[in-house]
Design a protein around this motif. Structure first.
Motif, mmCIF file in Angstrom:
data_model
loop_
_atom_site.group_PDB
_atom_site.id
_atom_site.type_symbol
_atom_site.label_atom_id
_atom_site.label_comp_id
_atom_site.label_asym_id
_atom_site.label_seq_id
_atom_site.Cartn_x
_atom_site.Cartn_y
_atom_site.Cartn_z
ATOM 1 N N THR A 186 0.832 -1.204 0.000
ATOM 2 C CA THR A 186 0.000 0.000 0.000
ATOM 3 C C THR A 186 0.864 1.249 0.000
ATOM 4 O OG1 THR A 186 -1.685 -1.217 1.219
ATOM 5 C CG2 THR A 186 -1.898 1.166 1.153
ATOM 6 N N THR B 187 1.931 1.762 -3.420
ATOM 7 C CA THR B 187 0.882 2.369 -4.234
ATOM 8 C C THR B 187 0.756 3.861 -3.946
ATOM 9 O OG1 THR B 187 -0.325 0.276 -4.250
ATOM 10 C CG2 THR B 187 -1.563 2.252 -4.825
ATOM 11 N N SER C 261 -8.195 8.990 -4.540
ATOM 12 C CA SER C 261 -7.972 7.549 -4.505
ATOM 13 C C SER C 261 -6.732 7.217 -3.689
ATOM 14 C CB SER C 261 -7.814 6.990 -5.919
ATOM 15 O OG SER C 261 -8.996 7.146 -6.677
ATOM 16 N N TYR D 259 -6.299 4.736 -0.549
ATOM 17 C CA TYR D 259 -5.299 3.670 -0.456
ATOM 18 C C TYR D 259 -4.515 3.779 0.845
ATOM 19 C CZ TYR D 259 -5.627 1.771 -5.211
ATOM 20 O OH TYR D 259 -6.045 1.134 -6.340
ATOM 21 N N GLY E 46 -10.863 3.527 -3.714
ATOM 22 C CA GLY E 46 -9.477 3.391 -3.280
ATOM 23 C C GLY E 46 -9.364 2.621 -1.973
ATOM 24 N N GLN F 136 -8.203 -1.329 -2.057
ATOM 25 C CA GLN F 136 -6.922 -1.649 -1.436
ATOM 26 C C GLN F 136 -7.101 -2.553 -0.224
ATOM 27 O OE1 GLN F 136 -4.233 -1.184 -2.850
ATOM 28 N NE2 GLN F 136 -2.662 -1.539 -1.303
ATOM 29 N N SER F 137 -8.215 -2.425 0.466
ATOM 30 C CA SER F 137 -8.508 -3.351 1.562
ATOM 31 C C SER F 137 -8.597 -4.783 1.052
ATOM 32 C CB SER F 137 -9.824 -2.963 2.249
ATOM 33 O OG SER F 137 -9.702 -1.753 2.953
ATOM 34 N N LYS G 209 -7.244 -5.941 -1.690
ATOM 35 C CA LYS G 209 -5.918 -6.360 -2.156
ATOM 36 C C LYS G 209 -5.023 -6.770 -0.991
ATOM 37 C CE LYS G 209 -1.988 -5.055 -5.001
ATOM 38 N NZ LYS G 209 -1.003 -5.604 -4.052
ATOM 39 N N ILE G 210 -5.049 -6.019 0.097
ATOM 40 C CA ILE G 210 -4.243 -6.384 1.264
ATOM 41 C C ILE G 210 -4.644 -7.767 1.765
ATOM 42 C CG2 ILE G 210 -3.808 -5.822 3.691
ATOM 43 C CD1 ILE G 210 -4.074 -2.842 2.881
#
Length: 410
Positions: free
Chosen positions: A134, A137, A270, A274, A325, A329-330, A332-333
């Motif tokens: 993150t 990103t 965004s 993130y 965002g 990203q949550s 993805k983590i």
């Protein structure tokens, strides 16, 4: 390794802005939904096409050496790309050079993902995945911001784009110096006497990818969370294409500079989302578990994107960018963590190759669908409905697949 990631992804932000500005917001180009889909394909398809081959080498080569050599190769390719832009060669030559740059970057980012379990204890992977990818990103967004400021100061001519590419290449080269401070064997891969040699594995790359997919399928939570990430990327890709066309024609009457400022604001919000995901996700998964938090994030993304975008007002898109965002990203983590936690190290390279194929391929597929359904000015109720309903449906499907018989706290 964290420093290597930050420097490289900061450079990547400058590069991505240079390519996007050249492709989507150049005064000489008339951007269409098809043009957006083509540009995104150029930016992202190397990540998908090269995925299976990357996994073969990341599971065999020193990952630390990949982090050292890839930045130097990419830096040289960026200088070549800058020279092509400055020489005003036909666009396809520039895009070919950009594809080479992104292909090398595929090795780099996949190696970073597969290396993390070697430097972080298993019980700290959630926190590490909240902070490291993150943060990368976020600094990519910072790099985009620097690219925007340089464009405002210097202009948008081909020579100015070439300068952005040169700066990106020089900064990326610095990450190799940072990576050299790590011991060569630190990041794996772990030794496996039964693993076939790279040449043999390349001949059987499809079989190896299928083997990695089978391994993933046997880890239900990791596979389902990766699928949730892929669903998010599809609908996020549609939202990206929608936003670019809306700002280019519906909100700004075709002024590329004004459109770029509008999209820049969406990118900034965004980025804030993130960043906040770093703080929210570890707490939320501890409180709700991954299996509950992922569908909550997807559902919120679907409902709020409809509420914010359907009025088709300029105030709604930056807020929607923030929502997507933090939610995306949550997810993805959570996907990063479940793959690194559950998948054996011998399969991590292939697992992250599949991951990246989905991450970028779904984005390009969404842009292609957008090219088919978006009107010339971008105002499409159908597109917003697909995004909103799709997010909610994905949440329900994920919940049905991932819910264990006995709740497992993450």
């Amino acid at each position: 390794m964290f420093g290597t990631r930050l420097v490289s992804q900061f450079s990547d932000g400058i590069f991505q802005f240079g390519v996007a500005g050249f492709a989507f917001f150049s005064p000489e180009n008339q951007t269409t939904a098809l043009g957006v889909a083509t540009g995104l394909a150029v930016l992202l398809l190397p990540y998908s096409i090269l995925g299976p081959f990357v996994g073969v080498f990341i599971d065999r080569w020193s990952r630390r050496q990949i982090l050292v050599v890839a930045p130097m190769v990419r830096g040289v390719l960026l200088l070549v790309a800058a020279g092509l832009v400055a020489a005003d060669v036909p666009d396809p030559f520039f895009y070919a050079a950009a594809l080479g740059v992104l292909g090398v970057n595929r090795f780099f980012l996949a190696a970073l993902g597969a290396s993390l379990p070697h430097v972080v204890p298993r019980d700290r992977l959630m926190a590490a995945n909240a902070v490291t990818p993150t943060s990368g990103t976020v600094v990519t967004f910072v790099g985009v911001g620097l690219g925007f400021l340089l464009r405002e100061l210097l202009g948008s001519s081909d020579s100015d784009v070439a300068l952005l590419l040169v700066i990106s290449g020089l900064v990326f080269g610095l990450s190799a110096l940072i990576a050299r401070t790590m011991e060569r064997s630190l990041l794996g891969p772990s030794y496996d006497p039964n693993r076939p040699q790279a040449r043999e594995a390349l001949r059987n790359v499809v079989a190896g990818l299928a083997d990695g997919a089978r391994h993933l399928v046997h880890h239900r939570i990791a596979a389902a969370t990766m699928g949730a990430m892929a669903a998010h990327r599809f609908f996020y890709g549609m939202a990206t294409a929608l936003g670019i066309i809306l700002y280019r024609y519906y909100f700004t009457d075709g002024d590329p500079d004004e459109a770029l400022r509008g999209i820049g604001l969406v990118v900034a919000t965004s980025g804030v989302g993130y960043f906040l995901a770093v703080i929210v996700t570890p707490y939320a998964t501890e409180r709700f578990t991954i299996v509950r938090w992922v569908p909550m994030a997807l559902s919120a993304a679907g409902v709020l994107s409809a509420v914010l975008v359907l009025p088709f007002q300029t105030w709604g898109l930056p807020i929607a960018g923030f929502v997507l965002g933090i939610a995306g990203q949550s997810v993805k983590i959570c996907a990063d963590t479940t793959v690194q936690r559950d998948v054996q190290d011998a399969y991590l390279g292939r697992a992250f190759s599949i991951y990246d194929m989905l991450f970028n391929g779904m984005y390009v597929l969404a842009a292609a669908l957008s090219a088919a359904i978006l009107p010339a000015n971008g105002k499409s109720f159908l597109a917003v409905a697909i995004i909103a309903v799709g997010y909610v449906a994905s949440a329900l499907i994920y919940r049905a697949i991932a819910t264990p018989r006995v709740a497992v706290k993450s």
